[in-house]
Design a protein around this motif. Structure first.
Motif, PDB file in Angstrom:
ATOM      1  N   UNK A 291      19.891  19.656 -24.576  1.00  0.00           N
ATOM      2  CA  UNK A 291      19.944  20.633 -23.801  1.00  0.00           C
ATOM      3  C   UNK A 291      18.890  21.038 -23.279  1.00  0.00           C
ATOM      4  N   UNK A 292      17.914  20.976 -23.034  1.00  0.00           N
ATOM      5  CA  UNK A 292      16.559  21.535 -22.586  1.00  0.00           C
ATOM      6  C   UNK A 292      16.112  22.921 -22.719  1.00  0.00           C
ATOM      7  N   UNK A 293      16.256  23.340 -23.923  1.00  0.00           N
ATOM      8  CA  UNK A 293      15.853  24.300 -24.283  1.00  0.00           C
ATOM      9  C   UNK A 293      14.630  24.346 -25.092  1.00  0.00           C
ATOM     10  N   UNK A 294      13.657  24.641 -25.833  1.00  0.00           N
ATOM     11  CA  UNK A 294      12.688  24.440 -26.978  1.00  0.00           C
ATOM     12  C   UNK A 294      13.570  24.975 -27.771  1.00  0.00           C
ATOM     13  N   UNK A 295      13.074  24.040 -29.594  1.00  0.00           N
ATOM     14  CA  UNK A 295      13.821  24.271 -30.727  1.00  0.00           C
ATOM     15  C   UNK A 295      13.335  25.973 -30.807  1.00  0.00           C
ATOM     16  N   UNK A 296      12.606  27.009 -30.906  1.00  0.00           N
ATOM     17  CA  UNK A 296      12.664  28.378 -30.579  1.00  0.00           C
ATOM     18  C   UNK A 296      13.699  28.614 -30.069  1.00  0.00           C
ATOM     19  N   UNK A 297      13.811  28.127 -29.105  1.00  0.00           N
ATOM     20  CA  UNK A 297      14.874  29.173 -28.188  1.00  0.00           C
ATOM     21  C   UNK A 297      16.564  28.697 -28.734  1.00  0.00           C
ATOM     22  N   UNK A 298      16.494  27.661 -29.583  1.00  0.00           N
ATOM     23  CA  UNK A 298      18.114  26.934 -30.111  1.00  0.00           C
ATOM     24  C   UNK A 298      18.022  27.708 -31.349  1.00  0.00           C
ATOM     25  N   UNK A 299      16.932  27.823 -31.707  1.00  0.00           N
ATOM     26  CA  UNK A 299      17.116  28.901 -33.168  1.00  0.00           C
ATOM     27  C   UNK A 299      17.012  29.595 -33.224  1.00  0.00           C
ATOM     28  N   UNK A 300      16.660  30.759 -31.994  1.00  0.00           N
ATOM     29  CA  UNK A 300      16.997  32.274 -31.869  1.00  0.00           C
ATOM     30  C   UNK A 300      18.704  32.751 -31.333  1.00  0.00           C
ATOM     31  N   UNK A 302      21.244  30.390 -30.860  1.00  0.00           N
ATOM     32  CA  UNK A 302      22.189  30.019 -31.717  1.00  0.00           C
ATOM     33  C   UNK A 302      22.076  29.803 -32.936  1.00  0.00           C
ATOM     34  N   UNK A 303      21.379  29.620 -33.673  1.00  0.00           N
ATOM     35  CA  UNK A 303      21.531  29.690 -35.387  1.00  0.00           C
ATOM     36  C   UNK A 303      21.467  30.487 -35.218  1.00  0.00           C
ATOM     37  N   UNK A 304      20.372  31.755 -36.247  1.00  0.00           N
ATOM     38  CA  UNK A 304      20.416  32.892 -35.996  1.00  0.00           C
ATOM     39  C   UNK A 304      21.832  33.641 -35.759  1.00  0.00           C
ATOM     40  N   UNK A 305      22.322  33.486 -34.600  1.00  0.00           N
ATOM     41  CA  UNK A 305      23.489  34.001 -34.713  1.00  0.00           C
ATOM     42  C   UNK A 305      24.763  33.798 -35.342  1.00  0.00           C
ATOM     43  N   UNK A 306      24.847  32.792 -35.401  1.00  0.00           N
ATOM     44  CA  UNK A 306      25.834  32.068 -36.229  1.00  0.00           C
ATOM     45  C   UNK A 306      25.735  32.269 -37.594  1.00  0.00           C
ATOM     46  N   UNK A 307      24.414  32.534 -38.148  1.00  0.00           N
ATOM     47  CA  UNK A 307      24.772  32.841 -39.620  1.00  0.00           C
ATOM     48  C   UNK A 307      25.743  34.054 -40.168  1.00  0.00           C
ATOM     49  N   UNK A 308      26.254  33.263 -41.868  1.00  0.00           N
ATOM     50  CA  UNK A 308      27.173  34.494 -42.158  1.00  0.00           C
ATOM     51  C   UNK A 308      26.884  35.475 -42.391  1.00  0.00           C
ATOM     52  N   UNK A 309      25.590  35.108 -43.174  1.00  0.00           N
ATOM     53  CA  UNK A 309      24.515  36.300 -43.560  1.00  0.00           C
ATOM     54  C   UNK A 309      23.145  36.921 -43.345  1.00  0.00           C
ATOM     55  N   UNK A 310      22.980  37.706 -43.654  1.00  0.00           N
ATOM     56  CA  UNK A 310      21.426  37.593 -42.896  1.00  0.00           C
ATOM     57  C   UNK A 310      21.224  36.927 -41.244  1.00  0.00           C
ATOM     58  N   UNK A 311      20.061  36.864 -40.918  1.00  0.00           N
ATOM     59  CA  UNK A 311      19.119  37.463 -41.718  1.00  0.00           C
ATOM     60  C   UNK A 311      18.742  38.561 -41.341  1.00  0.00           C
ATOM     61  N   UNK A 312      17.831  39.675 -42.548  1.00  0.00           N
ATOM     62  CA  UNK A 312      17.432  40.899 -42.580  1.00  0.00           C
ATOM     63  C   UNK A 312      16.407  41.313 -42.067  1.00  0.00           C
ATOM     64  N   UNK A 313      15.664  40.347 -41.975  1.00  0.00           N
ATOM     65  CA  UNK A 313      14.191  40.398 -41.358  1.00  0.00           C
ATOM     66  C   UNK A 313      13.899  39.170 -41.598  1.00  0.00           C
ATOM     67  N   UNK A 314      13.600  38.968 -39.218  1.00  0.00           N
ATOM     68  CA  UNK A 314      12.471  37.314 -39.813  1.00  0.00           C
ATOM     69  C   UNK A 314      10.566  38.032 -40.108  1.00  0.00           C
ATOM     70  N   UNK A 315      10.435  36.823 -40.261  1.00  0.00           N
ATOM     71  CA  UNK A 315       8.594  36.829 -40.587  1.00  0.00           C
ATOM     72  C   UNK A 315       8.027  35.743 -39.919  1.00  0.00           C
ATOM     73  N   UNK A 316       7.086  35.977 -39.608  1.00  0.00           N
ATOM     74  CA  UNK A 316       6.508  35.173 -38.585  1.00  0.00           C
ATOM     75  C   UNK A 316       4.700  34.551 -39.163  1.00  0.00           C
ATOM     76  N   UNK A 317       4.966  33.073 -39.214  1.00  0.00           N
ATOM     77  CA  UNK A 317       4.004  32.680 -39.864  1.00  0.00           C
ATOM     78  C   UNK A 317       2.948  31.225 -39.158  1.00  0.00           C
ATOM     79  N   UNK A 318       1.608  32.024 -39.128  1.00  0.00           N
ATOM     80  CA  UNK A 318       0.593  30.725 -38.167  1.00  0.00           C
ATOM     81  C   UNK A 318       0.117  29.367 -39.218  1.00  0.00           C
ATOM     82  N   UNK A 319       0.672  29.678 -40.764  1.00  0.00           N
ATOM     83  CA  UNK A 319       0.934  28.174 -41.244  1.00  0.00           C
ATOM     84  C   UNK A 319       2.070  27.239 -41.779  1.00  0.00           C
TER      85      UNK A 319
END
Length: 376
Positions: A291-300, A302-319
């Motif tokens: 695809x040429x996309x970075x993994x974070x691009x594909x997640x946000x 394609x995958x997140x919009x395709x979720x049948x429920x949620x997410x209500x919130x995205x939380x970020x973590x450095x570890x």
């Protein structure tokens, strides 16, 4: 405009220019000190007066003559060295080939406006934005020669960062550096909103003629081939989503979802494979390698919009530990790989923006090592 809307900041046109300035420097005991931030707190219009009082007490120095500063700092075993100067932001790129600075994340316009207001009230650029590029052999040789001399300043700050600073004023050296930098195209590693604030300040005062202090913004340029910054991942928790939701979304996109144990999932983590868990079950998510996309691009995108429920919130973590601590049956932790610097540059050059909090360049210099006054 919706305050949550992300927009692309404008592009600065080349040639890339990093100009000498009169550096403000906090005393070593104030750099990295948790209390130092109070000097830059509200009311912002009083910041210049506070720093003037600090200067009278010997807590701050202000160079008499402009310089381009070579700043080397060591933190957590990583040594980074870069040029600190006043970045020319007075021209806007009209064509892709003209761009001198490449943002890779969108900005919130309201936040950029607030930062511009704050800098205008403080009459300061309190800290440099962080830029990375791939420098020429000639530039590396010149800066290596500077670094081989006795530093103008050398100290360890309160946070245990070690610093060496060379103030360069020699005209021949400055001319050589300027010539080598003129064709540079630099990626913003940290400070997208401050960069956008620089551009807002420049626009506000453009009618006053040129040059004016707001035609420039404080920046540190690091050669990724010389003393590279570490690029780490930022993990996600999808609050309100389950592992079943994630499986259904992934499979609906034609991607692979492979149940696996924790050790196998973590070991599989790569540029094209993510690891996900709800604290009990684990799975590997296989992405499209073409695809040429970075993994974070594909997640946000394609995958997140395709979720049948949620997410209500995205939380970020450095570890990883922080991400796993938030995992539960209704909150899926997704462990992310870090994109390579070259991949981020290619994405920025292709006019794509990564999702918010996609990259974490480390280490960053402590606050107060080099400050730029807008009164100069």
């Amino acid at each position: 405009m919706d305050a949550t809307t992300l927009v692309t900041p404008p592009y600065v046109a080349g040639p890339f220019r990093l100009e000498p300035f009169r550096g403000l420097m906090l005393a070593p005991g104030r750099v990295g000190n948790p209390t130092t931030g109070r000097a830059f707190a509200r009311p912002y219009r009083e910041v210049s007066n506070r720093l003037a009082r600090w200067q009278a007490k010997g807590y701050l120095t202000h160079d008499e003559t402009p310089a381009l500063y070579l700043h080397e700092y060591t933190s957590g075993g990583i040594t980074v060295r870069g040029l600190v100067g006043a970045l020319d932001v007075s021209r806007r790129a009209l064509h892709p080939a003209d761009r001198a600075v490449l943002p890779h994340e969108g900005i919130h316009p309201v936040q950029a406006d607030e930062l511009a207001d704050r800098m205008a009230e403080m009459r300061l650029n309190p800290a440099p934005i962080l830029l990375v590029h791939r420098g020429s052999e000639a530039l590396r040789a010149q800066l290596g020669a500077v670094a081989a001399t006795e530093p103008t300043h050398a100290f360890t700050d309160r946070s245990e960062q070690q610093h060496r600073i060379w103030a360069t004023r020699d005209r021949e050296t400055l001319d050589l550096i300027a010539a080598e930098l003129s064709s540079t195209r630099a990626l913003i590693a940290d400070g997208h909103h401050r960069y956008a604030a620089y551009l807002r300040l420049q626009r506000r005062h453009a009618a006053q003629g040129s040059p004016v202090p707001t035609d420039f913004g404080l920046a540190m340029l690091v050669d990724q081939d010389d003393t590279p910054l570490f690029l780490g991942p930022i993990h996600r928790t999808l609050v309100g989503a389950t592992m079943d939701d994630l499986r259904d979304a992934v499979q609906s996109l034609g991607l692979t979802y492979e149940p696996q144990d924790q050790a196998g999932s973590v070991a599989a983590l790569s540029a094209t494979r993510l690891a996900a868990t709800d604290g009990t079950d684990w799975a590997i998510i296989g992405l499209d390698p073409d695809s040429g996309e970075a993994a974070v691009e594909t997640l946000h995108r394609h995958v997140v919009p395709a979720l049948p429920h949620g997410p209500t919130t995205l939380v970020y973590h450095h570890s990883v530990e922080d991400a796993l601590a938030k995992a539960r049956p209704d909150a899926v932790a997704v462990l992310m790989p870090a994109p390579s610097v070259d991949h981020v540059i290619r994405i920025a050059e292709a006019d794509r923006l990564l999702p918010e909090k996609a990259t974490s360049f480390q280490p960053k210099p402590s606050l107060g090592v080099l400050i730029r006054s807008l009164r100069d």
